[in-house]
Design an enzyme around this catalytic site. Structure first.
Site, PDB file in Angstrom:
ATOM      1  N   ASN A   8       0.869  -1.183   0.000  1.00 28.25           N
ATOM      2  CA  ASN A   8       0.000   0.000   0.000  1.00 28.25           C
ATOM      3  C   ASN A   8       0.902   1.229   0.000  1.00 28.25           C
ATOM      4  OD1 ASN A   8      -1.798   2.053   0.454  1.00 28.25           O
ATOM      5  ND2 ASN A   8      -2.375   1.419   2.525  1.00 28.25           N
ATOM      6  N   TRP A   9       1.011   1.856  -1.151  1.00 28.00           N
ATOM      7  CA  TRP A   9       1.920   3.015  -1.272  1.00 28.00           C
ATOM      8  C   TRP A   9       1.339   4.268  -0.612  1.00 28.00           C
ATOM      9  CZ3 TRP A   9       4.036   3.162  -7.017  1.00 28.00           C
ATOM     10  CH2 TRP A   9       4.821   2.023  -7.242  1.00 28.00           C
ATOM     11  N   HIS A  95      -9.454   1.526   5.354  1.00 32.21           N
ATOM     12  CA  HIS A  95      -8.158   1.735   6.005  1.00 32.21           C
ATOM     13  C   HIS A  95      -8.349   2.725   7.162  1.00 32.21           C
ATOM     14  CE1 HIS A  95      -4.023   2.826   6.741  1.00 32.21           C
ATOM     15  NE2 HIS A  95      -3.675   1.744   6.069  1.00 32.21           N
ATOM     16  N   GLU A  97      -6.656   5.101   8.132  1.00 30.57           N
ATOM     17  CA  GLU A  97      -6.402   6.512   7.772  1.00 30.57           C
ATOM     18  C   GLU A  97      -7.644   7.136   7.151  1.00 30.57           C
ATOM     19  OE1 GLU A  97      -2.845   5.715   5.559  1.00 30.57           O
ATOM     20  OE2 GLU A  97      -1.808   5.266   7.438  1.00 30.57           O
ATOM     21  N   GLU A 165      -5.205  -4.458  10.993  1.00 29.85           N
ATOM     22  CA  GLU A 165      -4.167  -3.436  11.136  1.00 29.85           C
ATOM     23  C   GLU A 165      -4.411  -2.676  12.441  1.00 29.85           C
ATOM     24  OE1 GLU A 165      -2.201  -2.281   7.165  1.00 29.85           O
ATOM     25  OE2 GLU A 165      -3.912  -0.979   7.448  1.00 29.85           O
ATOM     26  N   GLY A 171       2.857   2.577  10.908  1.00 27.19           N
ATOM     27  CA  GLY A 171       3.886   3.612  10.774  1.00 27.19           C
ATOM     28  C   GLY A 171       4.629   3.940  12.056  1.00 27.19           C
ATOM     29  N   SER A 210       3.632  -1.789  10.473  1.00 29.93           N
ATOM     30  CA  SER A 210       5.080  -1.876  10.727  1.00 29.93           C
ATOM     31  C   SER A 210       5.699  -3.207  10.285  1.00 29.93           C
ATOM     32  CB  SER A 210       5.392  -1.606  12.204  1.00 29.93           C
ATOM     33  OG  SER A 210       5.068  -0.259  12.529  1.00 29.93           O
ATOM     34  N   GLY A 231       2.923  -0.942   4.311  1.00 32.44           N
ATOM     35  CA  GLY A 231       2.912   0.471   3.943  1.00 32.44           C
ATOM     36  C   GLY A 231       4.316   0.945   3.607  1.00 32.44           C
TER      37      GLY A 231
HETATM   38  P1  13P Z   1       3.185   0.679   7.679  1.00 34.10           P
HETATM   39  O1  13P Z   1       3.677  -0.611   7.077  1.00 34.10           O
HETATM   40  O2  13P Z   1       3.915   1.879   7.159  1.00 34.10           O
HETATM   41  O3  13P Z   1       3.149   0.595   9.173  1.00 34.10           O
HETATM   42  O4  13P Z   1       1.677   0.885   7.186  1.00 34.10           O
HETATM   43  C1  13P Z   1       0.781  -0.164   7.323  1.00 34.10           C
HETATM   44  C2  13P Z   1      -0.438   0.171   6.573  1.00 34.10           C
HETATM   45  O5  13P Z   1      -1.168   1.057   6.943  1.00 34.10           O
HETATM   46  C3  13P Z   1      -0.715  -0.604   5.358  1.00 34.10           C
HETATM   47  O6  13P Z   1      -2.001  -0.402   4.902  1.00 34.10           O
END
Ligand code: 13P
Length: 249
Positions: A8-9, A95, A97, A165, A171, A210, A231
């Site tokens: 997931n960019w 997601h 976010e 997640e 992150g 992570s 991510g």
């Molecule tokens: P990270 O791998 O940067 O922690 O992000 C995870 C994520 O939100 C993937 O959708």
């Protein structure tokens, strides 16, 4: 057991960086295990470019979100139909976010997942607890509620994927213990299997938050984990390939 590894960019990447990513992925992925499913979800504006830039060992493509309606006056949104016509097989929905920054409710997530299925895409439905919910011992309660409210009515044994997640792990470099991942994944698998009356072996649950080249192997070795949603570490093709290569199961 076949695993699904998804990049997931998020809102990262340019045409230039995407071409470089594709070149590097194609050159470094000669020996990736072919029994696993690899999916890359770039920003919508880069999907076509990525598709054309990949030459070897092409991964599947996915979108990062879609609208619940098939088309119409929804400025700035992306339809599931468009993603499908651009060559996507998957779309991430719900997601954290988006649940946080765009105030998406689980009901909206359900509608988006439903639209994705109707458009021939496999929704990757994200669920997960915040740190506060975790501290209050509410992880499983929140997870069960999100499943109840986000799972589309069309869900069957092969048309959706869930991604666990934990919001606090995204992150942050923080990770649940392997036992915690096993416990939550088992709870998700049992809940979903019971809810839609399918075999537990058919419930696909990815772990996200992570995931890095140095921890992916251990996470992917867990039988309760059907794959990972990556991510930050997916932005460098070299690191993403390392994660794919660490999947030996
Ligand atoms: P990270 O791998 O940067 O922690 O992000 C995870 C994520 O939100 C993937 O959708």
């Amino acid at each position: 057991m076949k695993k699904t590894i998804v990049a997931n960019w998020k809102m990262c990447g340019t045409p230039e960086s995407t071409k470089l990513w594709a070149q590097e992925f194609s050159s470094k992925s000669a020996n990736i295990p072919t029994n696993n499913k690899i999916v890359v979800c770039p920003p919508a504006g880069l999907i076509n470019l990525l598709k054309n830039a990949l030459t070897e060992n092409k991964p599947d493509l996915g979108g990062q979100d879609c609208h619940a309606q098939p088309e119409g006056a929804y400025t700035g949104e992306t339809s599931a139909e468009l993603l499908k016509s651009l060559g996507c097989e998957y779309v991430i929905v719900g997601h954290s976010e988006r649940r946080t920054n765009s105030n998406e409710t689980s009901e909206t997530v359900r509608q988006k997942a439903s639209r994705a299925i109707k458009s021939g895409l496999i929704p990757i439905i994200c669920i997960g607890e915040t740190s506060k919910q975790r501290e209050n011992g509410k992880t499983l309660e929140i997870i069960n509620q999100q499943i109840e409210e986000s799972l589309p009515f069309e869900a069957n044994s092969n048309n959706f994927i869930l991604a666990y997640e934990p919001v606090w792990a995204i992150g942050s470099g923080k990770l649940p213990t392997m036992d915690e991942i096993k416990q939550v994944h088992s709870a998700i698998i049992n809940n979903v299997a019971r809810r839609i009356a399918i075999d537990v072996a058919k419930v696909c649950v990815l772990y996200g938050g992570s995931v890095k080249p140095d921890n992916a192997g251990e996470i992917l070795s867990l039988p309760e984990v059907s794959g990972v949603l990556v991510g930050g570490a997916s932005l460098k093709a070299e690191d993403f390939v390392k994660i794919v290569m660490s999947c030996k199961y």
